[in-house]
Scaffold this motif. Sequence first.
Motif, PDB file in Angstrom:
ATOM      1  N   ARG A 137       0.818  -1.219   0.000  1.00  0.00           N
ATOM      2  CA  ARG A 137       0.000   0.000   0.000  1.00  0.00           C
ATOM      3  C   ARG A 137       0.852   1.268   0.000  1.00  0.00           C
ATOM      4  NH1 ARG A 137      -2.253  -2.648   4.260  1.00  0.00           N
ATOM      5  NH2 ARG A 137      -1.490  -1.022   5.677  1.00  0.00           N
ATOM      6  N   ASN A 138       2.069   1.168   0.522  1.00  0.00           N
ATOM      7  CA  ASN A 138       2.917   2.355   0.666  1.00  0.00           C
ATOM      8  C   ASN A 138       3.954   2.497  -0.445  1.00  0.00           C
ATOM      9  OD1 ASN A 138       1.790   3.297   3.214  1.00  0.00           O
ATOM     10  ND2 ASN A 138       2.719   1.463   4.111  1.00  0.00           N
ATOM     11  N   LEU A 139       3.920   1.626  -1.440  1.00  0.00           N
ATOM     12  CA  LEU A 139       4.872   1.729  -2.550  1.00  0.00           C
ATOM     13  C   LEU A 139       4.452   2.855  -3.503  1.00  0.00           C
ATOM     14  CD1 LEU A 139       5.468  -2.045  -3.369  1.00  0.00           C
ATOM     15  CD2 LEU A 139       6.878  -0.521  -1.975  1.00  0.00           C
ATOM     16  N   PRO A 140       5.424   3.575  -4.078  1.00  0.00           N
ATOM     17  CA  PRO A 140       6.858   3.458  -3.794  1.00  0.00           C
ATOM     18  C   PRO A 140       7.205   4.034  -2.415  1.00  0.00           C
ATOM     19  CG  PRO A 140       6.446   5.252  -5.310  1.00  0.00           C
ATOM     20  CD  PRO A 140       5.126   4.568  -5.120  1.00  0.00           C
ATOM     21  N   LEU A 141       8.143   3.380  -1.742  1.00  0.00           N
ATOM     22  CA  LEU A 141       8.571   3.778  -0.400  1.00  0.00           C
ATOM     23  C   LEU A 141      10.025   4.230  -0.455  1.00  0.00           C
ATOM     24  CD1 LEU A 141       8.138   3.952   2.677  1.00  0.00           C
ATOM     25  CD2 LEU A 141       8.746   1.521   2.814  1.00  0.00           C
ATOM     26  N   SER A 142      10.262   5.505  -0.163  1.00  0.00           N
ATOM     27  CA  SER A 142      11.619   6.057  -0.230  1.00  0.00           C
ATOM     28  C   SER A 142      12.201   6.211   1.165  1.00  0.00           C
ATOM     29  CB  SER A 142      11.619   7.414  -0.933  1.00  0.00           C
ATOM     30  OG  SER A 142      11.304   7.272  -2.295  1.00  0.00           O
ATOM     31  N   ILE A 143      13.498   5.972   1.258  1.00  0.00           N
ATOM     32  CA  ILE A 143      14.236   6.158   2.509  1.00  0.00           C
ATOM     33  C   ILE A 143      15.321   7.192   2.254  1.00  0.00           C
ATOM     34  CG2 ILE A 143      15.694   5.090   4.256  1.00  0.00           C
ATOM     35  CD1 ILE A 143      14.332   2.445   3.698  1.00  0.00           C
ATOM     36  N   VAL A 144      15.317   8.250   3.045  1.00  0.00           N
ATOM     37  CA  VAL A 144      16.337   9.298   2.942  1.00  0.00           C
ATOM     38  C   VAL A 144      17.171   9.276   4.215  1.00  0.00           C
ATOM     39  CG1 VAL A 144      16.789  11.761   2.665  1.00  0.00           C
ATOM     40  CG2 VAL A 144      14.806  10.710   1.536  1.00  0.00           C
ATOM     41  N   ILE A 145      18.485   9.149   4.059  1.00  0.00           N
ATOM     42  CA  ILE A 145      19.385   9.141   5.214  1.00  0.00           C
ATOM     43  C   ILE A 145      20.195  10.436   5.201  1.00  0.00           C
ATOM     44  CG2 ILE A 145      21.335   7.997   6.310  1.00  0.00           C
ATOM     45  CD1 ILE A 145      20.278   5.367   5.334  1.00  0.00           C
ATOM     46  N   VAL A 146      20.261  11.072   6.353  1.00  0.00           N
ATOM     47  CA  VAL A 146      20.925  12.373   6.498  1.00  0.00           C
ATOM     48  C   VAL A 146      21.998  12.257   7.569  1.00  0.00           C
ATOM     49  CG1 VAL A 146      20.601  14.812   7.029  1.00  0.00           C
ATOM     50  CG2 VAL A 146      18.764  13.534   5.892  1.00  0.00           C
ATOM     51  N   ASP A 147      23.214  12.680   7.223  1.00  0.00           N
ATOM     52  CA  ASP A 147      24.318  12.658   8.191  1.00  0.00           C
ATOM     53  C   ASP A 147      24.880  14.068   8.312  1.00  0.00           C
ATOM     54  OD1 ASP A 147      26.277  10.522   9.606  1.00  0.00           O
ATOM     55  OD2 ASP A 147      27.415  12.259   8.899  1.00  0.00           O
ATOM     56  N   VAL A 204      25.162  18.913   5.615  1.00  0.00           N
ATOM     57  CA  VAL A 204      24.771  17.516   5.792  1.00  0.00           C
ATOM     58  C   VAL A 204      25.038  16.761   4.494  1.00  0.00           C
ATOM     59  CG1 VAL A 204      22.969  18.073   7.473  1.00  0.00           C
ATOM     60  CG2 VAL A 204      22.380  17.882   5.047  1.00  0.00           C
ATOM     61  N   SER A 205      25.192  15.456   4.637  1.00  0.00           N
ATOM     62  CA  SER A 205      25.316  14.573   3.478  1.00  0.00           C
ATOM     63  C   SER A 205      24.074  13.704   3.431  1.00  0.00           C
ATOM     64  CB  SER A 205      26.570  13.698   3.591  1.00  0.00           C
ATOM     65  OG  SER A 205      27.735  14.501   3.621  1.00  0.00           O
ATOM     66  N   LEU A 206      23.432  13.634   2.252  1.00  0.00           N
ATOM     67  CA  LEU A 206      22.203  12.862   2.101  1.00  0.00           C
ATOM     68  C   LEU A 206      22.380  11.737   1.105  1.00  0.00           C
ATOM     69  CD1 LEU A 206      21.165  16.010   2.659  1.00  0.00           C
ATOM     70  CD2 LEU A 206      18.955  14.940   2.266  1.00  0.00           C
ATOM     71  N   GLY A 207      21.633  10.681   1.348  1.00  0.00           N
ATOM     72  CA  GLY A 207      21.537   9.586   0.400  1.00  0.00           C
ATOM     73  C   GLY A 207      20.127   9.035   0.451  1.00  0.00           C
ATOM     74  N   PHE A 208      19.617   8.571  -0.655  1.00  0.00           N
ATOM     75  CA  PHE A 208      18.264   8.024  -0.641  1.00  0.00           C
ATOM     76  C   PHE A 208      18.161   6.856  -1.604  1.00  0.00           C
ATOM     77  CE2 PHE A 208      18.155  11.177  -4.014  1.00  0.00           C
ATOM     78  CZ  PHE A 208      17.463  10.531  -5.025  1.00  0.00           C
ATOM     79  N   ALA A 209      17.148   6.038  -1.381  1.00  0.00           N
ATOM     80  CA  ALA A 209      16.836   4.920  -2.267  1.00  0.00           C
ATOM     81  C   ALA A 209      15.338   4.676  -2.175  1.00  0.00           C
ATOM     82  CB  ALA A 209      17.615   3.673  -1.866  1.00  0.00           C
ATOM     83  N   THR A 210      14.776   4.063  -3.217  1.00  0.00           N
ATOM     84  CA  THR A 210      13.324   3.891  -3.279  1.00  0.00           C
ATOM     85  C   THR A 210      12.973   2.436  -3.567  1.00  0.00           C
ATOM     86  OG1 THR A 210      13.090   6.154  -4.111  1.00  0.00           O
ATOM     87  CG2 THR A 210      11.209   4.661  -4.406  1.00  0.00           C
ATOM     88  N   LYS A 211      12.046   1.918  -2.787  1.00  0.00           N
ATOM     89  CA  LYS A 211      11.515   0.584  -3.020  1.00  0.00           C
ATOM     90  C   LYS A 211      10.289   0.727  -3.917  1.00  0.00           C
ATOM     91  CE  LYS A 211       9.582  -3.503  -0.723  1.00  0.00           C
ATOM     92  NZ  LYS A 211       9.330  -4.213   0.540  1.00  0.00           N
ATOM     93  N   ASP A 246       8.102   8.552  -4.855  1.00  0.00           N
ATOM     94  CA  ASP A 246       9.019   7.975  -5.842  1.00  0.00           C
ATOM     95  C   ASP A 246      10.371   8.673  -5.789  1.00  0.00           C
ATOM     96  OD1 ASP A 246       8.766  10.408  -7.184  1.00  0.00           O
ATOM     97  OD2 ASP A 246       7.224   9.641  -8.556  1.00  0.00           O
ATOM     98  N   GLU A 247      11.268   8.267  -6.649  1.00  0.00           N
ATOM     99  CA  GLU A 247      12.639   8.770  -6.633  1.00  0.00           C
ATOM    100  C   GLU A 247      12.693  10.266  -6.911  1.00  0.00           C
ATOM    101  OE1 GLU A 247      16.761   7.919  -9.075  1.00  0.00           O
ATOM    102  OE2 GLU A 247      15.389   6.256  -8.701  1.00  0.00           O
ATOM    103  N   ASN A 248      11.897  10.758  -7.862  1.00  0.00           N
ATOM    104  CA  ASN A 248      11.899  12.185  -8.183  1.00  0.00           C
ATOM    105  C   ASN A 248      11.426  13.030  -7.005  1.00  0.00           C
ATOM    106  OD1 ASN A 248      12.849  11.804 -10.808  1.00  0.00           O
ATOM    107  ND2 ASN A 248      10.768  11.476 -11.622  1.00  0.00           N
ATOM    108  N   GLN A 249      10.430  12.520  -6.304  1.00  0.00           N
ATOM    109  CA  GLN A 249       9.932  13.243  -5.129  1.00  0.00           C
ATOM    110  C   GLN A 249      10.984  13.251  -4.020  1.00  0.00           C
ATOM    111  OE1 GLN A 249       6.337  10.800  -4.883  1.00  0.00           O
ATOM    112  NE2 GLN A 249       5.086  12.655  -5.068  1.00  0.00           N
ATOM    113  N   ALA A 250      11.713  12.149  -3.891  1.00  0.00           N
ATOM    114  CA  ALA A 250      12.795  12.087  -2.901  1.00  0.00           C
ATOM    115  C   ALA A 250      13.896  13.082  -3.244  1.00  0.00           C
ATOM    116  CB  ALA A 250      13.349  10.675  -2.816  1.00  0.00           C
ATOM    117  N   LYS A 251      14.231  13.189  -4.537  1.00  0.00           N
ATOM    118  CA  LYS A 251      15.241  14.164  -4.978  1.00  0.00           C
ATOM    119  C   LYS A 251      14.773  15.587  -4.682  1.00  0.00           C
ATOM    120  CE  LYS A 251      17.487  11.617  -8.756  1.00  0.00           C
ATOM    121  NZ  LYS A 251      17.693  11.561 -10.222  1.00  0.00           N
TER     122      LYS A 251
END
Length: 657
Positions: free
Chosen positions: A335-345, A425-432, A398-403
Amino acid sequence: MPLSVPFLTAPILQQNFNLLEILGIIILPMLFFILLIIRQKRRNQQLRKMKEELELFKERYEQVSDQSGTFMWEVDRNGMHTYVDPAVEKVLGYTPSEMIGKRTFYDDLLPEDKEELKIYGFQMLEQGKKMKNREVRQRHKEGHTVYTLTSGLPIYDGKGNIIGYRATDTDITSRKKIELSLKESEEKYRLLFENALEGIAVLQQGKIKISNPMLRNILKTNKGELKEKNLFDFIYHEDRARVEKIHRDRVKGFKDRITEEFRVVRKDGAIRWIESKGIQIIWNGAQASLNFLADITERKETEKNILHLSYHDQLTGIYNRRFFEEELHRLDNPRNLPLSIVIVDVNGLKLFNDGFGHKAGDRLIVTVAQLLDKESRGNDVAARIGGDEFVVLMPNTDENQAKAFEKRFQEVLAKKNVSEIPISVSLGFATKVDDSMKIQDIFKRAEEGMYRRKMDQSPRYKKETLDRIMQVVFDRIHWEESHAKNTEALARVFGQVMGYSQKEIENLALAGYYHDIGKIGVDQEILKKKTLLDLEELKFMERHPEVGYQLLNTINETFAIAEIVLYHDEKWDGSGYPQGLKGEEIPKGARIISLVEVFDNLMHDRPYQPALSFEEAEALIESEKGKAFEPQLVEVFLNQVLPHIYENTQKEKPETF
């Protein structure tokens, strides 16, 4: 021929009637006497019967008197006993002979009652009034207290004059002890009821039949206000139906001792949490419930806080790793796809902690957390999962929204700074995008992307941060910039004179420039103080070499000079700081920086001293040879470094450098 007795028969015959009279005179009295005898006999029989009945009555009275603890007594107008029933001995311990003519009715009264009852007794006697069931406390012959119930009436003579008083005393000591015990128990229970720390109420058909002060306190009502009031009127509207059902079940015995929680609305409008438990009882012949109610509002707030803390980061207030992991599992469904994870350091946290203190580092973390939470959408989950690491779970993204989120967040950060230092900060993200993809792999990809960015951004940011810190020091202390550049120049010449390699010369010059960067952690008032520092101020000042070391030690470009900066305030004789190193224990570069930075300070005005002339500064450096400075380096400085400098300037010793 019959014998004739005329002198005899004739009178007799003539007086037949008189004979009958004579016989009547004789017989009737005899009959009357006989009747009297018979009557007397019957009377005697009646008297015997009455006597027997009287004896039986007496026996019964004595038996009843003995068993009931009742005795009769009489007193004259002075209160002296004139008669006392033998049963008195079982009640008061005295025999009748010990009381009649020897003791008054008030002699055996308790001292605290005597005066009142003596007056009362004589009033009854004088006024001819009856006494009925008056409780009296008397002293037994052996000293203990006997409770009696006294009833009496006045005694009159034949002329209607009061000559005394007749009464009965019934021993009620046993009953009284039971009553006192019950009263004591009742008082104890009343005290418990009145002083209970829980509200107590008897409810019948929802109405409050009886309640204690604590319930009134909980509901903020006055005494008497709750009587016959419906408790459900105080229940919070969302809880009312549930509480009414609980009460109905409790009255039926279904909810005995079951604890329930609900809210009430007090008279002042405040909402309070209540914990209630109770049992079924019979009240005035009808079913009811005995309820105990405790105000648990503070406990609920504590539980709420504990729950909040268990799922929230204590420093930043946003969600923590525990909550993130639970939400990651919950949100990982189609139900939650696409699911993006954004990591911030956060870049440069150690620099902040070392340079500005941990409070500044905390402010940096809090600022990033607040901005991250603000920029996240309502259904996103922003959490702090490490010291300087955050994550945002973005369902249906989705990936574009994460960007786009990454770009927006970086733009917001660019406008913020902490302790005058920009935030990085340094960011990285990926999308399921497919349910077959493992969420752990998506997290790992986002983390790897963040680390790639960090490898590129962090070194550059650290150097920029270092320079920014130096600029803050220069802005706070107006002479520090020229001092840093002068020390850098003197150190470069010293390195050249010493024949160092170009790399060694550059490191020595760099150490000269950064040697006071640790002053970022020293209060400006201490740095600008015109008088001698006190011990506490000295303690803060002597920390700056260590702060400088911590800042420079984290960056590749300055790692080699960190130790020089750490020891640049050590002295040749061991009287310096921070570690009190002596002689050759002090690194060579630190010995050089120590000498040249002192010389520059001597040549310029400082809050604690005016500038010296060139000659005065040289003389002071000479005087510290073997003390503050290595003798050989002093010789090199005075005889080679300084001449080299003024030979390349104006060919003469300048007044200031």
